[in-house]
Design an enzyme around this catalytic site. Sequence first.
Site, short mmCIF file in Angstrom:
data_model
loop_
_atom_site.label_atom_id
_atom_site.label_comp_id
_atom_site.label_asym_id
_atom_site.label_seq_id
_atom_site.Cartn_x
_atom_site.Cartn_y
_atom_site.Cartn_z
N GLY A 161 1.26 -7.28 1.05
CA GLY A 161 2.28 -6.55 0.40
C GLY A 161 2.16 -6.82 -1.34
O GLY A 161 1.71 -8.03 -1.50
N LYS A 162 2.25 -5.85 -2.12
CA LYS A 162 2.17 -6.16 -3.57
C LYS A 162 3.77 -5.60 -3.84
O LYS A 162 4.08 -4.55 -3.85
CB LYS A 162 1.39 -5.31 -4.20
CG LYS A 162 1.33 -5.51 -5.83
CD LYS A 162 0.42 -4.48 -6.55
CE LYS A 162 0.66 -4.32 -8.08
NZ LYS A 162 -0.27 -3.37 -8.66
N LEU A 163 4.46 -6.50 -4.87
CA LEU A 163 5.70 -6.25 -5.45
C LEU A 163 5.61 -5.66 -7.06
O LEU A 163 5.28 -6.92 -7.63
CB LEU A 163 6.83 -7.09 -5.00
CG LEU A 163 6.97 -7.55 -3.51
CD1 LEU A 163 8.19 -8.49 -3.39
CD2 LEU A 163 7.31 -6.19 -2.96
N ILE B 121 1.35 -2.97 1.90
CA ILE B 121 2.58 -2.21 1.48
C ILE B 121 2.69 -2.40 -0.14
O ILE B 121 2.59 -3.39 -0.61
CB ILE B 121 3.59 -2.66 2.05
CG1 ILE B 121 3.60 -2.73 3.55
CG2 ILE B 121 4.85 -1.90 1.59
CD1 ILE B 121 4.75 -3.68 4.31
#
Length: 329
Positions: A180-182, A151
């Site tokens: 995921g990567k924020l 994500i």
Amino acid sequence: PSSPPSAGIYVPVPTFFLPAPSENHNPLTPPLDLGAQASHALHLARSGITGLVLLGSTGEVVHLTREERVAQIKHVRAALTTAGFKNFPLIAGTATNGIEETVELLNESAAAGAGWGLVLAPGYFSGAASEEGIVRWYKGVADMSSIPVMIYHYPSVSNNVKLPPSIFRALASHPNIVGGKLSHGDISVHAQIALDPQIDHKSFLLFTGLGQQLFPALQVGCSGAVDGLAAIFPKTVVHLYTLVTQTDPLDRATLERVRELQYRISRAEELIVKFGVVGIKEAVSRVLSFGEPDGGRLPLARGIGYGEWERWSEEMTEMARIEMEFQTS
């Protein structure tokens, strides 16, 4: 269930273009420079980088055709394999809003040699999209993708769509959603996802997209970073990650070194914060001599502006000095 990519430092690599299009190409869309692409990828692999993100935001994915996407992945995979990096992790980005097209891009990327897909949140209707709708969208993509899905939450490039921690909790249990990567600075959100007791953190890894918060992100459970500055100074960013994750307990002397490195990285990272893709490409060209110091394809401007690089002399000189220490150690 699918497996996530290994913890560590990943580089969102820029896409390189030839400086002067031949008469056979549209001058507004210079062709890919696959030679520079491969050379930069090999430099990063040899410098200790864990893996690469191709065709992400830094890779100008929205400016490339599907044929160019496939060509880039195939060329980088072939170059890495030839150089002895056969299983080097490649993550391919997508940035479309339709489930069918996103799945097609993921499956094409898989066939070309990518092992994971970094899927940007659908943001076209961000104001109207419900949390339930986003969860169902990601599950629909993951159900049909031939590679594991990560994500990608980058509000600045996805119409400011918000993915709260509850969305990550709902999606982390999907067998084909592995991380995921924020790409935002809210460290509290990082903590709420990376430390969530209802998420299996062996099968779902969270990465920060900001190297300037690598140390605090690791402290709250993140598994590493997908960091733009590492495209220029890979050994320095990797060394910071290694010090934090492999020193137990973190003694006073090591903590001081970690803080020093984080300070230098954070200072230099301001170039990336200000100029984004354009800044990364300028720095990669000037520091490492890969590619051209231009801004990529239109509508990106060409370069960061006359005299601008010189304003970053102190930060870049210091980073180059530190990087050289690791080259000779």
